[in-house]
Design an enzyme around this catalytic site. Sequence first.
Site, PDB file in Angstrom:
ATOM      1  N   SER A   1      -3.570 -11.396  -1.386  1.00  0.00           N
ATOM      2  CA  SER A   1      -2.167 -11.045  -1.547  1.00  0.00           C
ATOM      3  C   SER A   1      -1.776 -11.280  -2.985  1.00  0.00           C
ATOM      4  O   SER A   1      -2.355 -12.124  -3.691  1.00  0.00           O
ATOM      5  CB  SER A   1      -1.323 -11.935  -0.632  1.00  0.00           C
TER       6      SER A   1
ATOM      7  N   LYS B   1       0.809  -1.213   0.000  1.00  0.00           N
ATOM      8  CA  LYS B   1       0.000   0.000   0.000  1.00  0.00           C
ATOM      9  C   LYS B   1       0.845   1.267   0.000  1.00  0.00           C
ATOM     10  O   LYS B   1       0.360   2.347  -0.286  1.00  0.00           O
ATOM     11  CB  LYS B   1      -0.914   0.059   1.244  1.00  0.00           C
TER      12      LYS B   1
ATOM     13  N   CYS C   1       9.140  -8.744  -1.361  1.00  0.00           N
ATOM     14  CA  CYS C   1       9.077 -10.189  -1.608  1.00  0.00           C
ATOM     15  C   CYS C   1       9.281 -10.519  -3.078  1.00  0.00           C
ATOM     16  O   CYS C   1       8.732  -9.880  -3.959  1.00  0.00           O
ATOM     17  CB  CYS C   1       7.762 -10.765  -1.097  1.00  0.00           C
TER      18      CYS C   1
END
Length: 559
Positions: free
Chosen positions: A472, A121, A192
């Site tokens: 996700s 975000k 990630c």
Amino acid sequence: MRSDLIKKGFERAPHRSLLRAAGLKDEDFDKPFVGIANSHVDIIPGHFYLQEYGRVAKDEIRKAGGVPFEFNTIGVDDGIAMGHAGMRYSLPSRELIADSVETMMNAHMLDALLCIPNCDKIVPGMVMGALRVDVPTVFVSGGPMKAGQAKDGTPLDLNSVFEAVGKRARNELSDADLHDLECRACPGGGSCSGMFTANSMNVLCEAMGIAFAGNGTILALTPEREALVRRAARRAVEIAGDERFRIRRIVNRDAIHNAMVVDMAMGGSSNTVLHMLAIAREAGVDFDLRAIEEIAKKVAHIAKIAPSLSTVHMEDIHRAGGVPAVLNEAARRGGIVREGALTVSGETVADRMRGAEIRDPSVIHTLENAYSPVGGLAVLFGNLAPEGAVVKTAGIQPSMRKFTGKAICFDSQDEAQAGILAGKVKAGHFVVIRYEGPKGGPGMQEMLSPTALIMGMGLGESVGLVTDGRFSGATRGACVGHVSPEAAEGGVIGLVQDGDPVTIDVEARTISVGVPDAELARRRESFRPRKKEVPSSWLRRYAHLVTNAARGAVMRSDL
């Protein structure tokens, strides 16, 4: 310069006195003032080292003849917030970050902005805030994490661990093996390593032209990434005060179009849809779910990255040619890429694409060898989602692209997770998770835990999932999110009952519940949306003001 409002004229002597207390000298008052929005946060792997990048940026800004003023934003690590009440704060944090950037830049009338985000975000929040301020702005992310490696050399990432939890729940994995995966999957700093939301948004910043080439793919904590930070900082000084590079002149309809082209070509996170709708609104660009679906129809899916393909990570995309190569290949269809769009470097998109080539066609495919002739994200419509829903088609197994299952309904993520672990979800089910939308959650939690459990428990090719919440970027499978209207605002998803047939048809772009209209109308007569007890005053305010996912889950300001 804009900053003259706080530093020029005899009446600004008090302001200059305060600035001198912060270290400024006489010669500094004729230089551009450059804000640095730094999202350094110790608890996030993609952010704990950004303080050092802030020091690097300040050094370069001073060398280039500017005066740097660094400030910080908050940040939520979605992986750590996942699967518990903390995730309710993730999407709302986007609004706080946007408000913080606007507040700092406009309260102090700074001339230009350098944004150093990295994850989830935080990237769109900074873009939204920068668009409100509308000064020349450069983005440079902290960079992606290197992929982990199992003992046998198999690539690993965060999703490997989430899915391993499902295997452990079925006693297919020992505690020792799970611990080994946990220790190996995330080997160091960075966002990630797959095409999860963070890297998707950093790639899209590059495609929009507000970041330099390589922003989405150069690994974190490498000399190449530091050089990119230095280059971006110098550029922020060079364009300070230059009207051509005000961010709203860069982020126009062409830029947003190009971002979605890359998103479709690379099969990015479904969250990018939510964020690009919000960014378009801040940019004053008329852009909706149907416009996104029109782009998806025209763009071939040419790159699969984890979680869609577990062996490919961002470092592989960089090695194979990066975003310029993806754009260049997508453009071969003709009329797909808006090549005249200006970038913050002063180049056009055509300039960036020139000379770009695919260096590894096993990673970035050619059009002739595309994974699909259409994009890696799709927008679905139907009686279950009249205003739209989103699915990451890149992560769906071929057998699940058209699937009908019996609804098994849960009124929260926690209920769903408990039900999956208890064995209530079986082959042939279509899991319905509701009251997890922006208003109903509140906060529209990411739900990697239930989707990873489904995959880890071997149900990925026999169970679908639909929700008014979101996922996700690590989610894969027949998982449809962003259903609008959401249950909390009276959406049809709130009327679904256990046993109702739910059908997804990716090729037809539909999702529906096989219940006659008359029966749905009968159910609606007695339907009252469920209201949760929300102890947080911030989340209560958020729930009161937020719009649904089809509108980007932005907060209303017209009250």
